[in-house]
Design an enzyme around this catalytic site. Structure first.
Site, PDB file in Angstrom:
ATOM      1  N   GLY A   1     -60.556 -51.776  17.682  1.00 24.82           N
ATOM      2  CA  GLY A   1     -61.903 -52.215  17.219  1.00 24.82           C
ATOM      3  C   GLY A   1     -62.161 -53.611  17.702  1.00 24.82           C
TER       4      GLY A   1
ATOM      5  N   GLU B   1     -54.337 -61.849  18.451  1.00 25.96           N
ATOM      6  CA  GLU B   1     -53.415 -60.814  18.163  1.00 25.96           C
ATOM      7  C   GLU B   1     -51.934 -61.137  17.953  1.00 25.96           C
ATOM      8  OE1 GLU B   1     -53.476 -57.427  17.652  1.00 25.96           O
ATOM      9  OE2 GLU B   1     -51.341 -57.738  17.420  1.00 25.96           O
TER      10      GLU B   1
ATOM     11  N   THR C   1     -52.538 -50.538  17.029  1.00 29.92           N
ATOM     12  CA  THR C   1     -51.853 -49.563  16.670  1.00 29.92           C
ATOM     13  C   THR C   1     -52.121 -48.282  17.504  1.00 29.92           C
ATOM     14  OG1 THR C   1     -52.264 -50.337  14.296  1.00 29.92           O
ATOM     15  CG2 THR C   1     -51.521 -47.770  14.766  1.00 29.92           C
ATOM     16  N   CYS C   2     -53.116 -47.981  18.091  1.00 30.02           N
ATOM     17  CA  CYS C   2     -53.258 -46.598  18.999  1.00 30.02           C
ATOM     18  C   CYS C   2     -52.453 -46.848  20.152  1.00 30.02           C
ATOM     19  CB  CYS C   2     -54.867 -46.718  19.175  1.00 30.02           C
ATOM     20  SG  CYS C   2     -55.387 -45.467  20.347  1.00 30.02           S
TER      21      CYS C   2
ATOM     22  N   CYS D   1     -51.795 -43.421  18.399  1.00 32.57           N
ATOM     23  CA  CYS D   1     -52.246 -42.055  19.213  1.00 32.57           C
ATOM     24  C   CYS D   1     -51.714 -41.909  20.640  1.00 32.57           C
ATOM     25  CB  CYS D   1     -53.840 -42.240  19.331  1.00 32.57           C
ATOM     26  SG  CYS D   1     -54.862 -43.401  18.451  1.00 32.57           S
TER      27      CYS D   1
ATOM     28  N   LYS E   1     -47.585 -41.234  20.603  1.00 34.89           N
ATOM     29  CA  LYS E   1     -47.677 -39.870  19.826  1.00 34.89           C
ATOM     30  C   LYS E   1     -47.962 -38.751  20.925  1.00 34.89           C
ATOM     31  CE  LYS E   1     -50.911 -38.348  17.904  1.00 34.89           C
ATOM     32  NZ  LYS E   1     -52.174 -38.366  16.769  1.00 34.89           N
TER      33      LYS E   1
ATOM     34  N   TYR F   1     -55.331 -53.735  28.680  1.00 38.46           N
ATOM     35  CA  TYR F   1     -56.248 -54.288  27.469  1.00 38.46           C
ATOM     36  C   TYR F   1     -56.348 -55.797  27.635  1.00 38.46           C
ATOM     37  CZ  TYR F   1     -57.229 -50.289  24.527  1.00 38.46           C
ATOM     38  OH  TYR F   1     -57.565 -49.216  23.692  1.00 38.46           O
TER      39      TYR F   1
ATOM     40  N   ALA G   1     -53.473 -65.294  12.812  1.00 36.66           N
ATOM     41  CA  ALA G   1     -54.563 -66.056  12.394  1.00 36.66           C
ATOM     42  C   ALA G   1     -55.142 -65.582  11.188  1.00 36.66           C
ATOM     43  CB  ALA G   1     -55.995 -65.874  13.250  1.00 36.66           C
TER      44      ALA G   1
ATOM     45  N   GLY H   1     -47.585 -35.176   4.215  1.00 32.66           N
ATOM     46  CA  GLY H   1     -48.261 -33.708   4.378  1.00 32.66           C
ATOM     47  C   GLY H   1     -49.440 -34.012   5.032  1.00 32.66           C
TER      48      GLY H   1
ATOM     49  N   TYR I   1     -51.685 -35.815   8.632  1.00 32.41           N
ATOM     50  CA  TYR I   1     -51.621 -35.419   9.872  1.00 32.41           C
ATOM     51  C   TYR I   1     -50.327 -35.962  10.734  1.00 32.41           C
ATOM     52  CZ  TYR I   1     -53.913 -39.700  11.963  1.00 32.41           C
ATOM     53  OH  TYR I   1     -54.233 -41.014  12.359  1.00 32.41           O
TER      54      TYR I   1
ATOM     55  N   GLU J   1     -47.601 -33.947  12.615  1.00 32.72           N
ATOM     56  CA  GLU J   1     -47.357 -34.145  14.019  1.00 32.72           C
ATOM     57  C   GLU J   1     -46.114 -34.462  14.576  1.00 32.72           C
ATOM     58  OE1 GLU J   1     -52.013 -35.681  14.987  1.00 32.72           O
ATOM     59  OE2 GLU J   1     -50.496 -37.101  14.750  1.00 32.72           O
TER      60      GLU J   1
ATOM     61  N   THR K   1     -59.454 -44.269  15.732  1.00 35.68           N
ATOM     62  CA  THR K   1     -59.562 -45.029  17.067  1.00 35.68           C
ATOM     63  C   THR K   1     -61.095 -45.006  17.401  1.00 35.68           C
ATOM     64  OG1 THR K   1     -57.336 -44.974  17.653  1.00 35.68           O
ATOM     65  CG2 THR K   1     -59.042 -45.683  19.326  1.00 35.68           C
TER      66      THR K   1
ATOM     67  N   HIS L   1     -64.783 -15.002  29.727  1.00 37.03           N
ATOM     68  CA  HIS L   1     -63.585 -14.060  29.511  1.00 37.03           C
ATOM     69  C   HIS L   1     -62.788 -14.135  30.697  1.00 37.03           C
ATOM     70  CE1 HIS L   1     -61.817 -10.125  27.879  1.00 37.03           C
ATOM     71  NE2 HIS L   1     -62.033  -9.681  29.211  1.00 37.03           N
TER      72      HIS L   1
ATOM     73  N   GLU M   1     -63.648 -17.529  23.618  1.00 36.03           N
ATOM     74  CA  GLU M   1     -64.758 -16.541  23.666  1.00 36.03           C
ATOM     75  C   GLU M   1     -65.107 -15.949  22.269  1.00 36.03           C
ATOM     76  OE1 GLU M   1     -64.218 -12.622  25.862  1.00 36.03           O
ATOM     77  OE2 GLU M   1     -62.153 -13.330  26.321  1.00 36.03           O
TER      78      GLU M   1
HETATM   79  P1  FAD Z   1     -55.476 -51.654  15.003  1.00 36.61           P
HETATM   80  O1  FAD Z   1     -55.224 -50.916  16.165  1.00 36.61           O
HETATM   81  O2  FAD Z   1     -54.280 -51.557  14.061  1.00 36.61           O
HETATM   82  O3  FAD Z   1     -55.362 -53.028  15.255  1.00 36.61           O
HETATM   83  C1  FAD Z   1     -54.972 -54.151  14.592  1.00 36.61           C
HETATM   84  C2  FAD Z   1     -54.243 -55.315  15.270  1.00 36.61           C
HETATM   85  O4  FAD Z   1     -54.657 -56.571  14.538  1.00 36.61           O
HETATM   86  C3  FAD Z   1     -52.947 -54.847  15.326  1.00 36.61           C
HETATM   87  O5  FAD Z   1     -52.619 -55.027  16.794  1.00 36.61           O
HETATM   88  C4  FAD Z   1     -52.070 -56.027  14.576  1.00 36.61           C
HETATM   89  O6  FAD Z   1     -51.008 -56.521  15.295  1.00 36.61           O
HETATM   90  C5  FAD Z   1     -53.362 -57.227  14.658  1.00 36.61           C
HETATM   91  N1  FAD Z   1     -53.268 -58.409  13.530  1.00 36.61           N
HETATM   92  C6  FAD Z   1     -52.937 -57.728  12.023  1.00 36.61           C
HETATM   93  N2  FAD Z   1     -53.254 -59.050  11.348  1.00 36.61           N
HETATM   94  C7  FAD Z   1     -53.338 -60.020  12.275  1.00 36.61           C
HETATM   95  C8  FAD Z   1     -53.516 -61.354  12.054  1.00 36.61           C
HETATM   96  N3  FAD Z   1     -53.732 -61.859  10.944  1.00 36.61           N
HETATM   97  N4  FAD Z   1     -53.538 -62.318  13.068  1.00 36.61           N
HETATM   98  C9  FAD Z   1     -53.532 -61.613  14.460  1.00 36.61           C
HETATM   99  N5  FAD Z   1     -53.501 -60.144  14.411  1.00 36.61           N
HETATM  100  C10 FAD Z   1     -53.374 -59.462  13.627  1.00 36.61           C
HETATM  101  N6  FAD Z   1     -56.425 -42.301  15.664  1.00 36.61           N
HETATM  102  C11 FAD Z   1     -57.211 -41.245  16.281  1.00 36.61           C
HETATM  103  O7  FAD Z   1     -58.256 -41.394  16.487  1.00 36.61           O
HETATM  104  N7  FAD Z   1     -56.456 -40.452  16.867  1.00 36.61           N
HETATM  105  C12 FAD Z   1     -54.822 -39.955  16.660  1.00 36.61           C
HETATM  106  O8  FAD Z   1     -54.402 -39.250  17.315  1.00 36.61           O
HETATM  107  C13 FAD Z   1     -54.436 -41.055  15.999  1.00 36.61           C
HETATM  108  N8  FAD Z   1     -53.154 -41.079  15.809  1.00 36.61           N
HETATM  109  C14 FAD Z   1     -52.145 -41.949  15.224  1.00 36.61           C
HETATM  110  C15 FAD Z   1     -50.891 -41.957  15.001  1.00 36.61           C
HETATM  111  C16 FAD Z   1     -50.349 -42.897  14.212  1.00 36.61           C
HETATM  112  C17 FAD Z   1     -48.779 -42.796  14.490  1.00 36.61           C
HETATM  113  C18 FAD Z   1     -50.882 -43.794  13.840  1.00 36.61           C
HETATM  114  C19 FAD Z   1     -49.970 -44.974  12.857  1.00 36.61           C
HETATM  115  C20 FAD Z   1     -52.239 -43.837  13.701  1.00 36.61           C
HETATM  116  C21 FAD Z   1     -52.910 -43.032  14.598  1.00 36.61           C
HETATM  117  N9  FAD Z   1     -54.455 -43.192  14.671  1.00 36.61           N
HETATM  118  C22 FAD Z   1     -54.990 -42.291  15.269  1.00 36.61           C
HETATM  119  C23 FAD Z   1     -55.188 -44.150  14.009  1.00 36.61           C
HETATM  120  C24 FAD Z   1     -55.730 -45.216  14.980  1.00 36.61           C
HETATM  121  O9  FAD Z   1     -54.153 -45.979  15.491  1.00 36.61           O
HETATM  122  C25 FAD Z   1     -56.275 -46.358  14.146  1.00 36.61           C
HETATM  123  O10 FAD Z   1     -57.324 -45.763  13.677  1.00 36.61           O
HETATM  124  C26 FAD Z   1     -56.845 -47.461  15.101  1.00 36.61           C
HETATM  125  O11 FAD Z   1     -55.759 -48.142  15.905  1.00 36.61           O
HETATM  126  C27 FAD Z   1     -57.520 -48.552  14.259  1.00 36.61           C
HETATM  127  O12 FAD Z   1     -57.998 -49.652  15.162  1.00 36.61           O
HETATM  128  P2  FAD Z   1     -58.483 -51.080  14.561  1.00 36.61           P
HETATM  129  O13 FAD Z   1     -58.882 -51.796  15.525  1.00 36.61           O
HETATM  130  O14 FAD Z   1     -58.789 -50.857  13.083  1.00 36.61           O
HETATM  131  O15 FAD Z   1     -56.777 -51.524  14.052  1.00 36.61           O
END
Ligand code: FAD
Length: 461
Positions: A16, A35, A42-43, A48, A51, A99, A115, A177, A179, A183, A313, A438, A443
């Site tokens: 985001g 960052e 996370t993604c 994601c 995984k 990125y 931050a 329990g 996702y 997975e 994501t 088919h 289908e």
């Molecule tokens: P994030 O991607 O979590 O980014 C937040 C960032 O902020 C991090 O990099 C963190 O280090 C940084 N940060 C935190 N605090 C600070 C600070 N104070 N100063 C500077 N940096 C900071 N979603 C899907 O759509 N499909 C999937 O298949 C899927 N699989 C997933 C599998 C797993 C194992 C996990 C854990 C999540 C999965 N998700 C999936 C969820 C998806 O990863 C999140 O919804 C998505 O990453 C959220 O994006 P975001 O930008 O809100 O936060």
């Protein structure tokens, strides 16, 4: 704005935050993104993407098993975890680089630092520097829950650590329990680990359609995954390299690894939110925002998992984009949260969009359910016991298909396209009017003619 160092400071370089920074910079805003760990969030780094690579790696054993029925003789195959891990790490590093480069190219500045708020307009960086920003976007995501403290909890790993295990566990206990737990249960089973899933509820995938929950559980059990419901891990002993998980029902399980995937919480701790006066939503612990992702402090916004609404994501990305359009593009954009298609990358996959049967029955007076459960054509020769579930939920008054639920091969790919149909309010008659492809499993979606269940709600007195 001139007495501010930047027009926008984004805290968090995940899905985001990065999108918001790039779009805002494109509108000419002076943007900085901080960052604290790795760009991509996370993604990309521990969600994601790695995984899905693990899902692909672990699924190959099924293709090998299926091959014999089609006449192939494949010498005993073996899997090398260190090779896979190194290849995966290389790919994740490549994506992280992309990125970062994309943010740089947009004209925004990237900082590798944590931050936190010093006051409503000022951020303090790890090196002590202060940055004053006209607008601040909190995009700090979430973190795994650790659950209750009990003896041996320090032996538990979360999804943060699971991608970097030094070796593949021969036996693993997974608690959860949802996702992510499912997975990983399927991933490790695919790699040949002996998997026990422990879940406190009565069945896996709470919130999903009941038939999906039952079907997926049966499919996972067919693969040899042990699923224990109605219990939790209450204590873990370690003897050498072996862990013994003691369960609330008195049972105990030996394993080489214990993974908890029991939900995630928004990353709001130690952020100095109180210094900025930013309010938390008491209902979910995330940052409270309005429909434009604006917090109670007008120049501070929050998007993605830190708001703890729909933690996916593509949702975080849309929210980041809508925020930048609204604040810097000067056109009010709201995210539409209706009918978001989602997948569970279990094996088999789950794809779902719209209402569950229970939700539809609560919402509409006349509901028709079309459901089929069949052996796919591939399973005839392969000998696989796997079955496919497809379910359509129809508001019988308007004939609009209000829910679609799949369990089976490529359900994630299918539900993306079905999501368009549901979003466009396709009727059951539209499905029926579409000629089948088919031979395919899909289908069945256009050939189900007779409802398997029909509900009519009695008129209230
Ligand atoms: P994030 O991607 O979590 O980014 C937040 C960032 O902020 C991090 O990099 C963190 O280090 C940084 N940060 C935190 N605090 C600070 C600070 N104070 N100063 C500077 N940096 C900071 N979603 C899907 O759509 N499909 C999937 O298949 C899927 N699989 C997933 C599998 C797993 C194992 C996990 C854990 C999540 C999965 N998700 C999936 C969820 C998806 O990863 C999140 O919804 C998505 O990453 C959220 O994006 P975001 O930008 O809100 O936060």
């Amino acid at each position: 704005m001139s007495d501010f160092d930047v027009d926008l400071f984004v805290i968090g370089g995940g899905s985001g935050g990065v999108r918001a920074a790039r779009i805002a910079a494109g509108y000419g805003a002076r943007v900085t993104v901080a960052e604290e760990y790795r760009f991509g969030g996370t993604c990309v780094i521990r969600g994601c993407v790695p995984k899905k690579l693990m899902v692909y790696a672990s699924h190959i054993h099924k293709d090998i098993a299926d091959a014999a029925g089609f006449g192939w003789t494949i010498p005993a195959a073996s899997f090398d975890w260190p090779t896979f891990r190194a290849n995966k790490d290389k790919e994740i590093a490549r994506l992280e680089g992309i990125y970062t480069a994309n943010v740089d190219r947009s004209g925004a500045t990237t900082l590798k630092t944590r931050a936190v708020f010093e006051d409503p307009h000022t951020l303090r960086l790890t090196n002590g520097d202060l940055v004053r920003a006209a607008h601040i976007l909190i995009a700090t995501g979430g973190a795994p829950n650790h659950g209750p403290i009990f003896p041996g909890i320090e032996h538990v790993i979360s999804s943060n650590e699971v991608f970097d295990l030094p070796q593949l566990p021969k036996r693993i206990v997974i608690q959860g329990g949802g996702y992510i737990a499912l997975e990983f249960a399927c991933i490790f089973a695919g790699f040949g680990s002996d998997v026990t899933l422990v879940y406190r509820g009565d069945n896996i995938l709470r919130g999903f359609d009941e038939d999906v929950r039952k079907h997926l559980r049966a499919e996972m059990e067919k693969q040899g995954i042990t699923i224990l419901t109605g219990c939790t891990v209450t204590k873990i002993d370690k003897h050498g390299d072996e862990f013994t998980s003691h369960l609330s029902d008195g049972a105990s399980i030996a394993s080489d690894q214990v993974l908890f995937a029991i939900g995630r919480h928004p990353a709001v701790a130690n952020m100095g939110l109180e210094k900025a006066g930013v309010a938390i939503n008491p209902a979910n612990g995330g940052i409270a925002v309005n429909e434009f992702c604006q917090t109670n402090v007008p120049h501070i916004y929050a998007i993605g998992d830190v708001t703890h609404r729909i933690n996916l994501t593509p949702v975080a990305i849309r929210e980041g984009h809508a925020f930048a359009d609204t604040v810097f593009g000067k056109r009010s954009v709201k995210v539409d949260y209706s009918n978001i298609p989602t997948a569970v990358f279990s094996q088999p996959e789950v794809g779902t969009v719209g209402l569950t049967e229970a939700e539809a029955r609560a919402q509409f007076s006349h509901v028709d359910v079309y459901m089929t459960n069949f052996k796919p054509i591939k399973a005839t020769l392969s000998g696989s016991e796997s079955r496919v579930l497809m379910k359509l939920i129809v508001d019988a008054t308007t004939d609009i298909v209000v829910g679609c639920h799949l369990v089976g091969h490529e359900a994630a790919e299918l539900i993306q396209v079905l999501g368009i149909c549901i979003k466009m309010k396709a009727t059951k008659a539209d499905f029926d009017a579409t000629v089948a492809v088919h031979p395919s499993a899909a289908e069945e979606l256009v050939t189900m003619r007779t409802p398997t269940a029909r509900y009519v709600r009695e008129a209230a007195e």
